[in-house]
Motif scaffolding. Structure first.
Motif, PDB file in Angstrom:
ATOM      1  N   LYS A  61      23.809 -52.119  -4.284  1.00  0.00           N
ATOM      2  CA  LYS A  61      24.708 -51.024  -3.899  1.00  0.00           C
ATOM      3  C   LYS A  61      24.797 -49.968  -5.004  1.00  0.00           C
ATOM      4  CE  LYS A  61      27.670 -53.717  -0.798  1.00  0.00           C
ATOM      5  NZ  LYS A  61      29.058 -54.217  -0.599  1.00  0.00           N
ATOM      6  N   SER A  62      24.926 -50.420  -6.254  1.00  0.00           N
ATOM      7  CA  SER A  62      25.020 -49.456  -7.366  1.00  0.00           C
ATOM      8  C   SER A  62      23.717 -48.675  -7.535  1.00  0.00           C
ATOM      9  CB  SER A  62      25.381 -50.183  -8.653  1.00  0.00           C
ATOM     10  OG  SER A  62      24.375 -51.123  -8.992  1.00  0.00           O
ATOM     11  N   SER A  63      22.591 -49.311  -7.280  1.00  0.00           N
ATOM     12  CA  SER A  63      21.300 -48.617  -7.377  1.00  0.00           C
ATOM     13  C   SER A  63      21.191 -47.536  -6.312  1.00  0.00           C
ATOM     14  CB  SER A  63      20.157 -49.629  -7.249  1.00  0.00           C
ATOM     15  OG  SER A  63      20.213 -50.558  -8.291  1.00  0.00           O
ATOM     16  N   ARG A  64      21.629 -47.887  -5.093  1.00  0.00           N
ATOM     17  CA  ARG A  64      21.566 -46.879  -4.025  1.00  0.00           C
ATOM     18  C   ARG A  64      22.501 -45.711  -4.334  1.00  0.00           C
ATOM     19  NH1 ARG A  64      21.366 -51.531  -0.612  1.00  0.00           N
ATOM     20  NH2 ARG A  64      23.604 -51.349  -0.238  1.00  0.00           N
ATOM     21  N   ALA A  65      23.673 -45.974  -4.883  1.00  0.00           N
ATOM     22  CA  ALA A  65      24.611 -44.903  -5.230  1.00  0.00           C
ATOM     23  C   ALA A  65      24.032 -44.011  -6.327  1.00  0.00           C
ATOM     24  CB  ALA A  65      25.943 -45.483  -5.671  1.00  0.00           C
ATOM     25  N   GLY A  66      23.373 -44.631  -7.319  1.00  0.00           N
ATOM     26  CA  GLY A  66      22.755 -43.839  -8.392  1.00  0.00           C
ATOM     27  C   GLY A  66      21.652 -42.951  -7.864  1.00  0.00           C
ATOM     28  N   LYS A  67      20.858 -43.502  -6.935  1.00  0.00           N
ATOM     29  CA  LYS A  67      19.782 -42.681  -6.365  1.00  0.00           C
ATOM     30  C   LYS A  67      20.341 -41.502  -5.574  1.00  0.00           C
ATOM     31  CE  LYS A  67      16.410 -46.443  -6.020  1.00  0.00           C
ATOM     32  NZ  LYS A  67      15.608 -47.277  -5.093  1.00  0.00           N
ATOM     33  N   ILE A  68      21.413 -41.799  -4.853  1.00  0.00           N
ATOM     34  CA  ILE A  68      22.025 -40.711  -4.066  1.00  0.00           C
ATOM     35  C   ILE A  68      22.557 -39.617  -4.995  1.00  0.00           C
ATOM     36  CG2 ILE A  68      23.942 -40.134  -2.540  1.00  0.00           C
ATOM     37  CD1 ILE A  68      23.590 -42.945  -1.281  1.00  0.00           C
ATOM     38  N   ILE A  69      23.240 -40.018  -6.073  1.00  0.00           N
ATOM     39  CA  ILE A  69      23.782 -39.029  -7.025  1.00  0.00           C
ATOM     40  C   ILE A  69      22.651 -38.247  -7.675  1.00  0.00           C
ATOM     41  CG2 ILE A  69      25.021 -38.789  -9.200  1.00  0.00           C
ATOM     42  CD1 ILE A  69      26.708 -41.204  -8.345  1.00  0.00           C
ATOM     43  N   SER A  70      21.571 -38.928  -8.031  1.00  0.00           N
ATOM     44  CA  SER A  70      20.431 -38.239  -8.633  1.00  0.00           C
ATOM     45  C   SER A  70      19.835 -37.222  -7.669  1.00  0.00           C
ATOM     46  CB  SER A  70      19.373 -39.253  -9.056  1.00  0.00           C
ATOM     47  OG  SER A  70      19.912 -40.154 -10.007  1.00  0.00           O
ATOM     48  N   CYS A  71      19.700 -37.625  -6.421  1.00  0.00           N
ATOM     49  CA  CYS A  71      19.165 -36.691  -5.423  1.00  0.00           C
ATOM     50  C   CYS A  71      20.067 -35.473  -5.253  1.00  0.00           C
ATOM     51  CB  CYS A  71      18.980 -37.416  -4.101  1.00  0.00           C
ATOM     52  SG  CYS A  71      17.696 -38.670  -4.115  1.00  0.00           S
ATOM     53  N   VAL A  72      21.386 -35.738  -5.252  1.00  0.00           N
ATOM     54  CA  VAL A  72      22.332 -34.610  -5.121  1.00  0.00           C
ATOM     55  C   VAL A  72      22.207 -33.657  -6.302  1.00  0.00           C
ATOM     56  CG1 VAL A  72      24.766 -34.009  -5.078  1.00  0.00           C
ATOM     57  CG2 VAL A  72      23.923 -35.879  -3.659  1.00  0.00           C
ATOM     58  N   ILE A  73      22.111 -34.214  -7.500  1.00  0.00           N
ATOM     59  CA  ILE A  73      21.985 -33.367  -8.699  1.00  0.00           C
ATOM     60  C   ILE A  73      20.702 -32.555  -8.663  1.00  0.00           C
ATOM     61  CG2 ILE A  73      21.721 -33.415 -11.199  1.00  0.00           C
ATOM     62  CD1 ILE A  73      23.605 -35.847 -11.223  1.00  0.00           C
ATOM     63  N   ILE A  74      19.605 -33.237  -8.304  1.00  0.00           N
ATOM     64  CA  ILE A  74      18.322 -32.528  -8.235  1.00  0.00           C
ATOM     65  C   ILE A  74      18.374 -31.412  -7.196  1.00  0.00           C
ATOM     66  CG2 ILE A  74      15.896 -32.797  -7.639  1.00  0.00           C
ATOM     67  CD1 ILE A  74      16.057 -35.621  -8.857  1.00  0.00           C
ATOM     68  N   CYS A  75      18.933 -31.716  -6.045  1.00  0.00           N
ATOM     69  CA  CYS A  75      19.045 -30.686  -4.990  1.00  0.00           C
ATOM     70  C   CYS A  75      19.913 -29.518  -5.445  1.00  0.00           C
ATOM     71  CB  CYS A  75      19.633 -31.316  -3.734  1.00  0.00           C
ATOM     72  SG  CYS A  75      18.547 -32.497  -2.923  1.00  0.00           S
ATOM     73  N   ALA A  76      20.984 -29.838  -6.186  1.00  0.00           N
ATOM     74  CA  ALA A  76      21.847 -28.752  -6.695  1.00  0.00           C
ATOM     75  C   ALA A  76      21.085 -27.861  -7.664  1.00  0.00           C
ATOM     76  CB  ALA A  76      23.083 -29.360  -7.356  1.00  0.00           C
ATOM     77  N   PHE A  77      20.297 -28.504  -8.566  1.00  0.00           N
ATOM     78  CA  PHE A  77      19.502 -27.710  -9.502  1.00  0.00           C
ATOM     79  C   PHE A  77      18.474 -26.851  -8.775  1.00  0.00           C
ATOM     80  CE2 PHE A  77      20.936 -30.619 -12.936  1.00  0.00           C
ATOM     81  CZ  PHE A  77      21.298 -29.654 -13.860  1.00  0.00           C
ATOM     82  N   VAL A  78      17.856 -27.424  -7.772  1.00  0.00           N
ATOM     83  CA  VAL A  78      16.864 -26.660  -7.005  1.00  0.00           C
ATOM     84  C   VAL A  78      17.504 -25.472  -6.305  1.00  0.00           C
ATOM     85  CG1 VAL A  78      15.297 -26.765  -5.039  1.00  0.00           C
ATOM     86  CG2 VAL A  78      15.297 -28.615  -6.725  1.00  0.00           C
ATOM     87  N   ILE A  79      18.669 -25.719  -5.728  1.00  0.00           N
ATOM     88  CA  ILE A  79      19.372 -24.636  -5.026  1.00  0.00           C
ATOM     89  C   ILE A  79      19.783 -23.540  -6.009  1.00  0.00           C
ATOM     90  CG2 ILE A  79      21.457 -24.058  -3.747  1.00  0.00           C
ATOM     91  CD1 ILE A  79      21.259 -26.844  -2.444  1.00  0.00           C
ATOM     92  N   LEU A  80      20.309 -23.969  -7.163  1.00  0.00           N
ATOM     93  CA  LEU A  80      20.692 -22.972  -8.161  1.00  0.00           C
ATOM     94  C   LEU A  80      19.500 -22.174  -8.667  1.00  0.00           C
ATOM     95  CD1 LEU A  80      23.310 -24.998 -10.251  1.00  0.00           C
ATOM     96  CD2 LEU A  80      23.753 -23.108  -8.659  1.00  0.00           C
ATOM     97  N   TYR A  81      18.382 -22.868  -8.822  1.00  0.00           N
ATOM     98  CA  TYR A  81      17.163 -22.183  -9.269  1.00  0.00           C
ATOM     99  C   TYR A  81      16.694 -21.165  -8.239  1.00  0.00           C
ATOM    100  CZ  TYR A  81      12.299 -21.429 -10.537  1.00  0.00           C
ATOM    101  OH  TYR A  81      11.095 -20.850 -10.848  1.00  0.00           O
ATOM    102  N   LEU A  82      16.742 -21.582  -6.969  1.00  0.00           N
ATOM    103  CA  LEU A  82      16.314 -20.655  -5.915  1.00  0.00           C
ATOM    104  C   LEU A  82      17.254 -19.460  -5.815  1.00  0.00           C
ATOM    105  CD1 LEU A  82      15.253 -23.199  -3.128  1.00  0.00           C
ATOM    106  CD2 LEU A  82      13.773 -21.869  -4.661  1.00  0.00           C
ATOM    107  N   LEU A  83      18.553 -19.775  -5.938  1.00  0.00           N
ATOM    108  CA  LEU A  83      19.504 -18.661  -5.893  1.00  0.00           C
ATOM    109  C   LEU A  83      19.338 -17.737  -7.095  1.00  0.00           C
ATOM    110  CD1 LEU A  83      22.762 -20.466  -4.693  1.00  0.00           C
ATOM    111  CD2 LEU A  83      21.298 -18.899  -3.385  1.00  0.00           C
ATOM    112  N   GLY A  84      19.077 -18.300  -8.263  1.00  0.00           N
ATOM    113  CA  GLY A  84      18.863 -17.472  -9.450  1.00  0.00           C
ATOM    114  C   GLY A  84      17.634 -16.594  -9.329  1.00  0.00           C
ATOM    115  N   GLY A  85      16.603 -17.064  -8.675  1.00  0.00           N
ATOM    116  CA  GLY A  85      15.408 -16.251  -8.475  1.00  0.00           C
ATOM    117  C   GLY A  85      15.509 -15.308  -7.308  1.00  0.00           C
ATOM    118  N   SER A  86      16.554 -15.432  -6.512  1.00  0.00           N
ATOM    119  CA  SER A  86      16.694 -14.568  -5.333  1.00  0.00           C
ATOM    120  C   SER A  86      17.612 -13.382  -5.578  1.00  0.00           C
ATOM    121  CB  SER A  86      17.231 -15.390  -4.156  1.00  0.00           C
ATOM    122  OG  SER A  86      16.355 -16.459  -3.861  1.00  0.00           O
TER     123      SER A  86
END
Length: 364
Positions: free
Chosen positions: A25-50
């Motif tokens: 359960k803790s591994s799945r939660a960590g993966k989910i948090i990591s995915c959320v962080i990565i997606c946030a960085f990607v979104i911020l990067y795209l917004l910064g370039g737009s």
């Protein structure tokens, strides 16, 4: 005995299974948090370039699949990331130096050292001002339009400096040289059509390469400035004296005209008087002639006395004219008075006397 041991193994296995489940359960939660962080960085990067902001003094050239579009309005704008590319171009006037380093002020001999028409060497520094007129051509028609402009400017500078002697380059011909170079560069840039325009080119400094020659040319320049100062002073004096002379001429002319009019009027008056006198003369010639004689003699000899002696021995004073009372006294006294007058007139040293026997006869 065996039953108790089996029971212990079962309890251990259950604890291990629970720990394994908690770890998963803790591994799945960590993966989910990591995915959320990565997606946030990607979104911020795209917004910064737009999102991009544009200032008042900038152009924005947006390229979409190789097709450029110019944006001139200042403010915040949005573009598609990875698909559209942004390039900013300044609207303001920019410049560069030729012959010296603009930041340090040090001379660059390979750019400033030139030869004149009379085979003299001279160091000439220029400053060039330009601006971008077409951002698309500025970015895509050439690799480096500013370098092209600098090369063209150096070429035309040397070509033009070679047409003038060293005295003109250092002293009196700077404006003409600047104008000639500017016209040549503008014509060439119009032909090249690289989206850049020359605003101005200015000679910053022009001097011979040695100090002795520099001092000699400074002396020449000072002498020319002194000459111009003397000429300006002379022109100022002339501008002050000419109006004064013209005013004096006008005053003299007006005085002469007034005197001429006065004399003409006086002559006309005398002519009218003579005409009237002539008319009287035609009527009474003898009386008019005697009157003119007496008036003339009175003007010539203002202290003269005229005494007329009649044929009967009596006398009469004509000049100066006497009052009626004195005339009556003369008539009462008769010849005695006349004799006394005659004696007084003959013996007086201060008065001039005319005895008028012939005049008396003419008057009668």
């Amino acid at each position: 005995m065996f039953k108790g041991k089996k029971k212990k193994e079962t309890v251990y296995d259950q604890a291990t299974e629970e720990r394994r489940k908690r770890f998963e359960k803790s591994s799945r939660a960590g993966k989910i948090i990591s995915c959320v962080i990565i997606c946030a960085f990607v979104i911020l990067y795209l917004l910064g370039g737009s999102v991009y902001s544009l200032k008042e003094n900038e152009y924005a050239v947006i390229t979409t699949f190789g097709t450029p579009k110019i944006v001139e309005e200042s403010g915040i704008h949005i573009k598609l990331p990875f698909i559209q590319r942004l390039a900013k171009v300044p609207k303001t006037i920019n410049g560069f130096s030729i012959g010296y380093d603009a930041e340090s002020g040090e001379s660059v001999d390979k750019e400033s050292f030139m030869i004149t028409r009379d085979y003299n060497f001279v160091n000439v520094d220029f400053y060039v001002e330009y601006r971008v007129t077409d951002p698309v051509k500025y970015l895509f028609s050439s690799e480096n339009p500013v370098a092209i402009l600098k090369n063209l400017t150096q070429s035309y500078i040397r070509d033009t400096i070679g047409l003038y002697d060293v005295d003109s380059v250092i002293t009196t011909g700077k404006n003409e040289i600047q104008a000639s170079i500017k016209d040549k560069i503008i014509t060439r840039l119009d032909a090249e059509d690289i989206g850049i325009q020359l605003v101005n080119i200015t000679i910053q400094d022009a001097e011979p390469p040695t100090q002795e020659v520099i001092n000699a040319f400074k002396n020449v320049e000072n002498a020319k400035q002194g000459k111009e100062t003397s000429i300006n002073r002379a022109n100022q004096k002339r501008n002050e004296d000419i109006p004064a002379a013209r005013a004096q001429v006008d005053e003299t002319l007006k005085t002469a005209q007034a005197q001429a009019e006065e004399r003409v009027n006086e002559a006309k008056g005398q002519t009218a008087r003579l005409n009237e006198l002539y008319a009287e003369y035609q009527k009474y010639p003898l009386i008019t002639k005697q009157r003119m004689f007496y008036e003339t003699m009175e003007d010539i000899l203002p202290d003269m006395k005229i005494i007329i002696e009649k044929s009967n021995g009596t006398t009469q004073t004509m000049l100066p004219l006497e009052s009626f009372i004195d005339s009556g006294a003369l008539k009462g006294t008769g010849g005695g008075t006349g004799g006394n007058n005659a004696g007084t007139s003959a013996g007086g040293a201060a008065d001039d006397t005319v005895t008028g026997g012939d005049v008396n006869e003419d008057m009668e």
